[in-house]
Design a protein around this motif. Structure first.
Motif, PDB file in Angstrom:
ATOM      1  N   ALA A  75       1.292  -1.424   0.127  1.00 36.43           N
ATOM      2  CA  ALA A  75      -0.160  -0.037   0.071  1.00 36.43           C
ATOM      3  C   ALA A  75       0.838   1.491   0.039  1.00 36.43           C
ATOM      4  N   ALA A  76       0.269   1.778  -0.980  1.00 39.58           N
ATOM      5  CA  ALA A  76       1.420   3.135  -1.079  1.00 39.58           C
ATOM      6  C   ALA A  76       0.628   4.772  -1.100  1.00 39.58           C
ATOM      7  N   VAL A  77       1.152   5.674  -0.844  1.00 36.20           N
ATOM      8  CA  VAL A  77       1.042   7.303  -0.653  1.00 36.20           C
ATOM      9  C   VAL A  77       1.672   7.637  -1.120  1.00 36.20           C
ATOM     10  N   ASN A  78       1.274   9.533  -1.777  1.00 40.03           N
ATOM     11  CA  ASN A  78       2.340  10.260  -1.723  1.00 40.03           C
ATOM     12  C   ASN A  78       2.324  11.267  -0.796  1.00 40.03           C
ATOM     13  N   LEU A  79       3.584  10.854  -0.113  1.00 36.88           N
ATOM     14  CA  LEU A  79       3.399  11.854   1.067  1.00 36.88           C
ATOM     15  C   LEU A  79       4.202  13.315   1.546  1.00 36.88           C
ATOM     16  N   GLU A  80       3.412  14.406   1.311  1.00 32.34           N
ATOM     17  CA  GLU A  80       2.905  15.211   1.177  1.00 32.34           C
ATOM     18  C   GLU A  80       4.147  16.473   2.351  1.00 32.34           C
ATOM     19  N   GLY A  81       5.153  17.290   2.645  1.00 34.30           N
ATOM     20  CA  GLY A  81       5.593  17.289   3.641  1.00 34.30           C
ATOM     21  C   GLY A  81       6.977  16.664   4.539  1.00 34.30           C
ATOM     22  N   THR A  82       7.676  16.566   5.644  1.00 35.87           N
ATOM     23  CA  THR A  82       8.806  16.012   6.308  1.00 35.87           C
ATOM     24  C   THR A  82       8.296  15.701   7.503  1.00 35.87           C
ATOM     25  N   LEU A  83       8.858  15.206   8.000  1.00 37.86           N
ATOM     26  CA  LEU A  83       8.593  14.368   9.233  1.00 37.86           C
ATOM     27  C   LEU A  83       9.783  15.003   9.992  1.00 37.86           C
ATOM     28  N   LEU A 112       1.150   6.163   9.968  1.00 37.17           N
ATOM     29  CA  LEU A 112       1.058   5.501   8.166  1.00 37.17           C
ATOM     30  C   LEU A 112       1.329   4.351   8.677  1.00 37.17           C
ATOM     31  N   GLY A 113       2.514   3.257   8.893  1.00 38.46           N
ATOM     32  CA  GLY A 113       2.287   2.368   9.385  1.00 38.46           C
ATOM     33  C   GLY A 113       1.236   1.412  10.047  1.00 38.46           C
ATOM     34  N   GLU A 114       0.293   1.967  11.089  1.00 39.41           N
ATOM     35  CA  GLU A 114      -0.084   1.664  11.967  1.00 39.41           C
ATOM     36  C   GLU A 114      -1.886   1.348  10.811  1.00 39.41           C
ATOM     37  N   ALA A 115      -1.639   2.074   9.798  1.00 39.73           N
ATOM     38  CA  ALA A 115      -2.770   2.614   8.935  1.00 39.73           C
ATOM     39  C   ALA A 115      -2.617   1.241   7.218  1.00 39.73           C
ATOM     40  N   GLY A 116      -1.736   0.808   7.474  1.00 34.60           N
ATOM     41  CA  GLY A 116      -1.265  -0.173   6.464  1.00 34.60           C
ATOM     42  C   GLY A 116      -0.617  -0.066   4.965  1.00 34.60           C
ATOM     43  N   ILE A 117      -0.171   1.270   5.438  1.00 36.24           N
ATOM     44  CA  ILE A 117       0.789   2.513   3.739  1.00 36.24           C
ATOM     45  C   ILE A 117       1.976   1.309   4.594  1.00 36.24           C
ATOM     46  N   ASP A 118       3.016   0.997   3.223  1.00 41.85           N
ATOM     47  CA  ASP A 118       4.185   0.161   3.012  1.00 41.85           C
ATOM     48  C   ASP A 118       5.161   0.824   2.205  1.00 41.85           C
ATOM     49  N   ILE A 119       4.749   2.020   2.007  1.00 43.87           N
ATOM     50  CA  ILE A 119       6.425   2.415   1.195  1.00 43.87           C
ATOM     51  C   ILE A 119       5.298   4.098   0.590  1.00 43.87           C
ATOM     52  N   VAL A 120       5.765   5.149   0.655  1.00 41.51           N
ATOM     53  CA  VAL A 120       5.553   6.787  -0.154  1.00 41.51           C
ATOM     54  C   VAL A 120       6.790   6.855  -1.262  1.00 41.51           C
ATOM     55  N   ASN A 121       5.822   8.094  -1.172  1.00 36.67           N
ATOM     56  CA  ASN A 121       6.329   8.499  -2.451  1.00 36.67           C
ATOM     57  C   ASN A 121       7.218  10.343  -1.758  1.00 36.67           C
ATOM     58  N   LEU A 122       7.972   9.988  -2.442  1.00 36.11           N
ATOM     59  CA  LEU A 122       8.720  11.346  -2.142  1.00 36.11           C
ATOM     60  C   LEU A 122       9.483  12.428  -2.591  1.00 36.11           C
ATOM     61  N   ALA A 123       8.897  12.312  -3.886  1.00 34.23           N
ATOM     62  CA  ALA A 123       9.207  13.411  -4.760  1.00 34.23           C
ATOM     63  C   ALA A 123       8.418  13.708  -5.368  1.00 34.23           C
ATOM     64  N   ASN A 124       7.938  15.295  -4.458  1.00 35.96           N
ATOM     65  CA  ASN A 124       6.966  15.754  -4.654  1.00 35.96           C
ATOM     66  C   ASN A 124       7.422  17.074  -3.745  1.00 35.96           C
ATOM     67  N   ASN A 125       6.445  18.191  -4.383  1.00 38.47           N
ATOM     68  CA  ASN A 125       7.309  19.584  -4.138  1.00 38.47           C
ATOM     69  C   ASN A 125       7.109  19.997  -3.180  1.00 38.47           C
ATOM     70  N   HIS A 126       6.725  19.195  -1.739  1.00 40.11           N
ATOM     71  CA  HIS A 126       6.766  19.687  -0.661  1.00 40.11           C
ATOM     72  C   HIS A 126       7.608  18.872   0.658  1.00 40.11           C
ATOM     73  N   ALA A 127       8.718  17.744  -0.536  1.00 35.04           N
ATOM     74  CA  ALA A 127       9.687  17.078   0.437  1.00 35.04           C
ATOM     75  C   ALA A 127      10.899  17.859   0.948  1.00 35.04           C
ATOM     76  N   ASN A 128      11.047  18.930   0.309  1.00 29.79           N
ATOM     77  CA  ASN A 128      12.194  19.893   0.392  1.00 29.79           C
ATOM     78  C   ASN A 128      11.800  21.111   1.026  1.00 29.79           C
ATOM     79  N   ASP A 129      10.163  20.774   1.699  1.00 27.28           N
ATOM     80  CA  ASP A 129      10.322  22.162   2.646  1.00 27.28           C
ATOM     81  C   ASP A 129      10.934  22.603   3.356  1.00 27.28           C
ATOM     82  N   TYR A 130      11.862  22.189   4.381  1.00 28.88           N
ATOM     83  CA  TYR A 130      12.940  21.639   5.657  1.00 28.88           C
ATOM     84  C   TYR A 130      14.199  21.800   4.901  1.00 28.88           C
ATOM     85  N   GLY A 131      14.446  21.713   3.758  1.00 33.85           N
ATOM     86  CA  GLY A 131      16.081  21.722   3.339  1.00 33.85           C
ATOM     87  C   GLY A 131      16.194  20.391   3.530  1.00 33.85           C
ATOM     88  N   PRO A 132      17.544  20.490   3.277  1.00 35.45           N
ATOM     89  CA  PRO A 132      18.238  19.176   3.359  1.00 35.45           C
ATOM     90  C   PRO A 132      18.342  18.036   4.852  1.00 35.45           C
TER      91      PRO A 132
END
Length: 358
Positions: A75-83, A112-132
């Motif tokens: 199960a996959a989703v697009n993760l918008e933002g950082t953790l 995310l894992g508890e909901a069943g998500i196995d992999i997330v996409n980090l190729a998006n416009n919010h993955a670098n919201d807080y830099g490296p």
């Protein structure tokens, strides 16, 4: 989530999968005789930000879709933002009303894992919201919770399953992601993945944003001064290079689906879950979770769509009216003709949005 799926992915992460090809990869490649692979895709998820922090570390955000995310291989989703709290926010340097930076506490990754998500996409416009620093903290949070990820430049995430070895790639039009607009580079990376996996799943983050951006044009799109690429050209190039399934995000609204060269392309499922992060007016409140079965040779075999509606702060609940399915059917027919997907009343995906000629 099922313990078997979590253990398999934790082994993959500990082995460094997603960073390099394992020596045994070539032996695993090829068709899946008599077997299939199943995946669920749910669109954009923001597990919290300064605009809204969900209670209980976000555990209720995906409760309404946990059942449809279960029972698949991945199960996959697009993760918008950082953790993980840290890094310099991009909006500090941009005094703009359309600049948004999303960052949630690292502990929210567990939901995310508890909901069943196995992999997330980090190729998006919010993955670098807080830099490296934000990118590093996000990767660490995901690894610690046994969640795989893909989308960094040149990254291929290989997930070994009992019946298959699956490659996941993420593309977006940003320097911190695999380049979506460089189609030659796209082809090279997809071909590389297809040599080392039975099934290749490609995530794309492309297209303009807004409630009126439900159609998928066959030309480059722009949003907020950014060149967001040609989603159709990208998806078709990826399939021709060896992708078996292309799953899109970016417009924050639903878009159509098509079967191209027997491979399913879903251009956008809109937003899946946020907490006071997303616009919820009109079509922006429509959401869905897609479940797809890929056949033994990689072709689209079957699928279903769970129509959802975002309520309250932006949480998904089932929609008995199935507005999402009806909209996707209409858009698929209008944009892709005979290659379009129709969503039946029971949620089944039917290849061919238009009847065959007499």
């Amino acid at each position: 989530m099922p313990g078997r799926r979590r253990r398999v992915l934790r082994l993959a992460l500990n082995a460094g999968i997603g960073l390099a090809v394992l020596p045994s990869a070539a032996a695993a490649a090829g068709s899946l005789p008599g077997q299939t692979f199943t995946v669920a895709w749910g669109g954009d998820v923001t597990p919290g930000s300064d605009y809204g922090r969900p209670p209980s570390q976000g555990r209720a955000m995906l409760a309404g879709v946990a059942d449809v995310l279960a029972g698949v291989d991945v199960a996959a989703v697009n993760l918008e933002g950082t953790l993980g709290l840290g890094g310099a926010p991009k909006c500090a340097a941009h005094a703009s009303p359309v600049c948004f930076a999303f960052q949630a506490p690292a502990a929210n990754a567990a939901a995310l894992g508890e909901a069943g998500i196995d992999i997330v996409n980090l190729a998006n416009n919010h993955a670098n919201d807080y830099g490296p620093t934000g990118q590093f903290l996000t990767s660490r949070s995901l690894r610690r919770n046994g969640i795989a990820f893909t989308g960094r430049p040149g990254q291929i995430a290989y997930v070994p399953l009992p019946r298959a070895r699956v490659a996941f790639l993420g593309f977006a039009p940003y320097p911190w992601a695999s380049a979506l607009r460089d189609l030659d580079a796209v082809r090279r990376l997809v071909r590389r993945a297809s040599r080392d996996a039975n099934v290749v799943v490609v995530f794309m983050h492309a297209g303009a944003e807004g409630a009126d951006k439900v159609h998928t044009p066959d030309h480059d799109e722009e949003a907020f001064g950014e060149r967001r690429g040609n989603a159709r050209a990208f998806a078709h190039a990826a399939v021709r290079a060896g992708a078996d399934l292309v799953l899109g995000s970016g417009p924050h609204v639903l878009r159509g689906m098509e079967v191209y060269r027997e491979r399913l392309i879903a251009y956008s499922l809109g937003n899946l879950a946020g907490f006071h992060n997303f616009s919820l007016g009109g079509r922006s409140a429509l959401s869905a979770v897609l479940r797809v079965r890929v056949g033994p040779l990689g072709a689209f075999a079957a699928g279903t769509l769970r129509s959802l509606r975002l309520v309250g702060p932006g949480l998904p609940v089932p929609d008995p009216a199935a507005a999402a399915g009806r909209l996707i059917s209409t858009l698929s027919a209008q944009d892709f003709g005979r290659r379009g997907i129709r969503v039946a009343a029971d949620g089944r995906l039917v290849a061919g949005a238009l009847p065959p000629p007499r």
